[in-house]
Design an enzyme around this catalytic site. Structure first.
Site, PDB file in Angstrom:
ATOM      1  CG  ASP A 146       3.269   6.541   0.894  1.00 50.31           C
ATOM      2  OD1 ASP A 146       2.105   6.168   0.651  1.00 50.31           O
ATOM      3  OD2 ASP A 146       3.849   6.315   1.962  1.00 50.31           O
ATOM      4  CG  HIS A 156      -1.695   1.286   1.351  1.00 49.88           C
ATOM      5  ND1 HIS A 156      -2.671   1.658   0.446  1.00 49.88           N
ATOM      6  CD2 HIS A 156      -1.602   2.301   2.235  1.00 49.88           C
ATOM      7  CE1 HIS A 156      -3.161   2.826   0.795  1.00 49.88           C
ATOM      8  NE2 HIS A 156      -2.549   3.255   1.871  1.00 49.88           N
ATOM      9  CB  CYS A 157       3.570   2.339   2.091  1.00 47.26           C
ATOM     10  SG  CYS A 157       2.485   2.312   3.533  1.00 47.26           S
ATOM     11  CB  ILE A 158       7.001   1.507  -1.545  1.00 44.24           C
ATOM     12  CG1 ILE A 158       7.544   1.240  -0.142  1.00 44.24           C
ATOM     13  CG2 ILE A 158       8.136   1.997  -2.439  1.00 44.24           C
ATOM     14  CD1 ILE A 158       8.607   0.176  -0.088  1.00 44.24           C
TER      15      ILE A 158
END
Length: 442
Positions: free
Chosen positions: A283, A278-280
């Site tokens: 973001d 979900h993040c890298i």
């Protein structure tokens, strides 16, 4: 300021003596582990989620998150310390509420903060004085102050006086055997110094890790994006070098191993079929979107995003070339993918590049099957795709090409090498295999 201090001290005291009731909105990969740690620390904890099946599973003590210990969940549920509900009216019973809902990108690659907004709006009717609200969902700088605060103040309560508001970015690394929710350092930034103080007290009462206080929610929001953008940029660098090294006939994995022998000034990052989780992958888009508000283009960041976004397509192209070496076209070829989870030894396939590689191969006419010991099936664009039940010699031999897209440690790669016609290893999972005649590295 004199009005704030007694309220802050009162809530802090409830946190210190563990008489406070804690709430967690969103019982996913971030929220459920956090709720479990709150309950394990001795706090009565209420989990909120709009998905009834998650609520039912939690209340039955049934775990669905890899980083949560089954026995821990069962114990705290049966003891009455943790319960879950879809009824947001129960927020009124909570002294502190952490919002841990998804912040995906929309179809235009812009931040979708609708889950944060709807969570705040659901909380508002049930807010009370001396309540702490913390946003943990990863988002762009300014979300807590510009979006969350105005919504919460429609309750008639004043931020920093009647209730306390802070941002504390989640730091969850699924499958990490060393760092879990409980022992990972936490960053906290509140709307006022008292907001920060109360939020820090909350986490100090739960975690066995240092709490780093910053001057504002925006600093904490930017800090989280920096963490993941740093990784995105460096992975983009090695992915670009992987493409170059392939053209030059060099083994980038060996190059990286040599570089990391230097004890300072270098941190190893590795190439792969793309970025997942979900993040890298997401973001940097938040940051690029926010930067445009200031007439600023994040050129280096956007370049790395372009490289990483293209890797699934590049891997499909490489697969086609490997098949060509055996005088086979990608159309009509059978390809076995090993792994659809976005990282090794977990069941999380959110934003997995392996799924995009499958899509690219199928566009070329390939018949693609997959085996993943952690992901028995996955849903993509509303379609459920089931994996193979076991990795048999017959399955491997039937494939014109085996592509390793997730380096699960439970797979017997020697067995795979012995039975495969050709292997494209995008994760260097077969680094210990001596016979490399049928192995090609990314």
């Amino acid at each position: 300021m004199s009005v704030q201090k007694p309220n802050a001290d009162s809530l802090k005291q409830k946190l210190l003596n563990k008489s406070a009731t804690l709430g967690v909105v969103g019982l996913g990969y971030v929220g459920l582990p956090l709720a479990v740690e709150k309950a394990k620390a001795g706090f009565k904890t209420i989990g909120f989620d709009i998905q009834e099946h998650k609520v039912e599973m939690v209340n039955a003590g049934q775990n669905y998150i890899g980083d949560v210990v089954n026995e821990d969940l069962q114990e705290i549920v049966h003891s009455g310390l943790l319960s879950a509900t879809t009824d947001f009216a129960q927020v009124a019973k909570a002294d502190c509420v952490c919002i841990c809902v998804p912040t995906p990108l929309d179809v235009h690659q812009q931040p979708d903060i609708s889950y944060v907004r709807s969570s705040a709006e659901a909380i508002v009717p049930h807010m009370h004085k001396e309540m702490l609200i913390v946003l943990e969902s990863t988002t762009y700088p300014g979300t807590t102050e510009d979006l969350l605060k105005p919504i919460l103040e429609t309750s008639g309560l004043r931020c920093g006086v009647d209730f306390y508001l802070a941002f504390s970015p989640e730091r969850v690394d699924p499958g990490n055997l060393i760092y879990k929710t409980k022992n990972t350092p936490k960053v906290v930034g509140g709307m006022t110094p008292h907001c920060t103080d109360v939020a820090a007290t909350l986490y100090e009462s739960i975690l066995e890790a240092p709490i780093h206080r910053v001057s504002s929610p925006a600093v904490a929001e930017m800090e989280k994006i920096l963490e993941n953008t740093y990784r995105n940029v460096n992975i983009g660098l090695v992915n670009e070098l992987a493409i170059l090294c392939n053209k030059m006939g060099l083994n980038l994995w060996e190059v990286i191993d040599a570089a990391k022998s230097k004890p300072y000034g270098f941190q190893a990052f590795y190439p792969g079929p793309g970025l997942g989780g979900h993040c890298i992958p997401l973001d940097p888009y938040y940051l690029s979107w926010k930067a445009r508000e200031y007439g600023f283009h994040t050129s280096m960041i956007e370049s790395s995003m372009m490289v990483n976004d293209r890797m699934p397509e590049y891997c499909a192209e490489r697969a086609s070339k490997i098949l060509n070496q055996s005088e086979k076209a990608i159309k009509g070829s059978k390809i076995l993918m090993l792994g659809v989870a976005y990282k090794q030894d977990i069941d999380d396939y959110r934003e997995s590049p392996a799924i995009r590689v499958i899509e690219e191969l199928e566009k070329g006419g390939a018949e693609v099957v997959y085996y993943d010991p952690f992901v028995k099936e996955y849903r993509d664009h509303g379609i459920v795709k089931k994996g193979e039940s076991q990795l048999s010699a017959e399955l491997i031999q039937s494939a014109d090409l085996v592509i390793i897209t997730t380096a699960h440690t439970t797979v017997d790669y020697s067995f795979v090498q012995q039975h495969a016609k050709a292997i494209f290893d995008t994760k260097n999972a077969m680094k210990e295999i001596q016979n490399r005649e049928n192995i090609e590295l990314l």
